[in-house]
Design an enzyme around this catalytic site. Structure first.
Site, PDB file in Angstrom:
ATOM      1  N   THR A   9       0.850  -1.201   0.000  1.00  7.88           N
ATOM      2  CA  THR A   9       0.000   0.000   0.000  1.00  7.88           C
ATOM      3  C   THR A   9       0.883   1.249   0.000  1.00  7.88           C
ATOM      4  OG1 THR A   9      -1.466  -1.324   1.401  1.00  7.88           O
ATOM      5  CG2 THR A   9      -2.110   0.958   1.032  1.00  7.88           C
ATOM      6  N   GLU A  36       9.608   1.014  11.565  1.00  7.75           N
ATOM      7  CA  GLU A  36       8.282   1.650  11.475  1.00  7.75           C
ATOM      8  C   GLU A  36       7.865   2.212  12.832  1.00  7.75           C
ATOM      9  OE1 GLU A  36       6.248  -0.939   7.857  1.00  7.75           O
ATOM     10  OE2 GLU A  36       6.092  -1.697   9.889  1.00  7.75           O
TER      11      GLU A  36
HETATM   12  C1  5RP Z   1       5.663  -3.808   6.931  1.00  9.32           C
HETATM   13  C2  5RP Z   1       4.318  -3.429   7.386  1.00  9.32           C
HETATM   14  C3  5RP Z   1       3.315  -3.100   6.334  1.00  9.32           C
HETATM   15  O1  5RP Z   1       2.919  -1.790   6.498  1.00  9.32           O
HETATM   16  C4  5RP Z   1       2.158  -4.037   6.470  1.00  9.32           C
HETATM   17  O2  5RP Z   1       2.645  -5.358   6.363  1.00  9.32           O
HETATM   18  C5  5RP Z   1       1.087  -3.785   5.428  1.00  9.32           C
HETATM   19  O3  5RP Z   1       1.564  -4.147   4.164  1.00  9.32           O
HETATM   20  P1  5RP Z   1       0.650  -4.116   2.877  1.00  9.32           P
HETATM   21  O4  5RP Z   1       0.317  -2.694   2.611  1.00  9.32           O
HETATM   22  O5  5RP Z   1       1.522  -4.736   1.815  1.00  9.32           O
HETATM   23  O6  5RP Z   1      -0.563  -4.965   3.133  1.00  9.32           O
HETATM   24  O7  5RP Z   1       4.006  -3.346   8.537  1.00  9.32           O
HETATM   25  O8  5RP Z   1       6.459  -4.192   8.005  1.00  9.32           O
END
Ligand code: 5RP
Length: 224
Positions: free
Chosen positions: A28, A102
């Site tokens: 995303t 993050e």
């Molecule tokens: C990475 C994360 C991502 O933000 C989370 O996995 C969501 O990913 P996606 O947008 O591909 O579903 O926490 O560590």
């Protein structure tokens, strides 16, 4: 347009000229980075900080100015993805393995927006395994300890070897099941030597941008 892209574009409306911007990780956040490129090309003067090497590389290839976290004084806004979020804005993150950076970036951000398609909205956390970053030293002992505590740990693998995070640590995915006891699990994990950080993000975001069929909407977290 797909739902993830709709959510990313909605959140990107909150980006203002001259901001220091935290860039999230995942499929995303990918669309967010593409939008940031457009903003930079249109003349926005942005300083960006990446939450992973993957994001950093993507942004650099697109010509987005990327800085080390310690090169900026503060972060105005971070926009990132999420794996699951409950109605109290508690969330699981780290599906992409970037949870430590993050969490550090979110922690020093003035404002945090999470972007997602509607599938990430859940009544209770836990269907998605909870990622936990651990150090490699003695990891088998830590896994046994987690097993004995009933945390159902699975060491994340990549091509048959332990998956390595950007910080050269390992990830354990805890299969806790839906509606696990969040404070209890947090306390158990906080107490384990070798755990670097967990993917539990409690009441961290200021708002979420959710993509649906044909549109996206912002939901504000009034409890933060
Ligand atoms: C990475 C994360 C991502 O933000 C989370 O996995 C969501 O990913 P996606 O947008 O591909 O579903 O926490 O560590």
């Amino acid at each position: 347009m797909n739902k993830k892209k709709l959510a990313a574009l909605k959140a990107a409306e909150h980006i203002k000229n001259n901001m220091v911007l935290g860039l999230g990780t995942g499929s995303t956040a990918y669309y967010l980075i593409e939008r940031v490129e457009e903003l930079v090309r249109s003349g926005y003067d942005l300083k960006c900080v990446a939450t992973s090497k993957q994001t950093e590389e993507h942004a650099r290839v697109l010509g987005i100015p990327v800085f080390e976290l310690d090169e900026v004084e503060s972060i105005d806004l971070t926009i990132d993805g999420v794996d699951e979020i409950d109605p109290s804005f508690n969330a699981i993150k780290g599906g992409g393995g970037a949870l430590l950076r993050e969490k550090i970036v979110a922690g020093i951000s003035e404002k945090v927006i999470w972007i997602m398609d509607e599938s990430k909205l859940v009544p209770a956390l836990g269907k998605f395994p909870l990622p936990v970053e651990i150090i490699s030293f003695g990891h088998r002992h830590l896994l046994r300890k987690m097993e004995s505590l009933g945390l159902n740990p699975a060491l994340r693998l990549s091509e048959g070897k332990p998956y390595l995070t950007d910080n050269r640590n390992y990830i354990v995915d805890l299969h806790l099941g839906e509606n696990f006891d969040i404070p209890k699990i947090k306390a158990l994990l906080d107490d384990l030597s070798g755990v670097v950080e967990t993917g539990l993000f409690l009441n961290t975001c200021d708002m979420i941008a959710v993509g649906y069929d044909g549109g996206a909407k912002i939901i504000i977290n009034n409890k933060k």
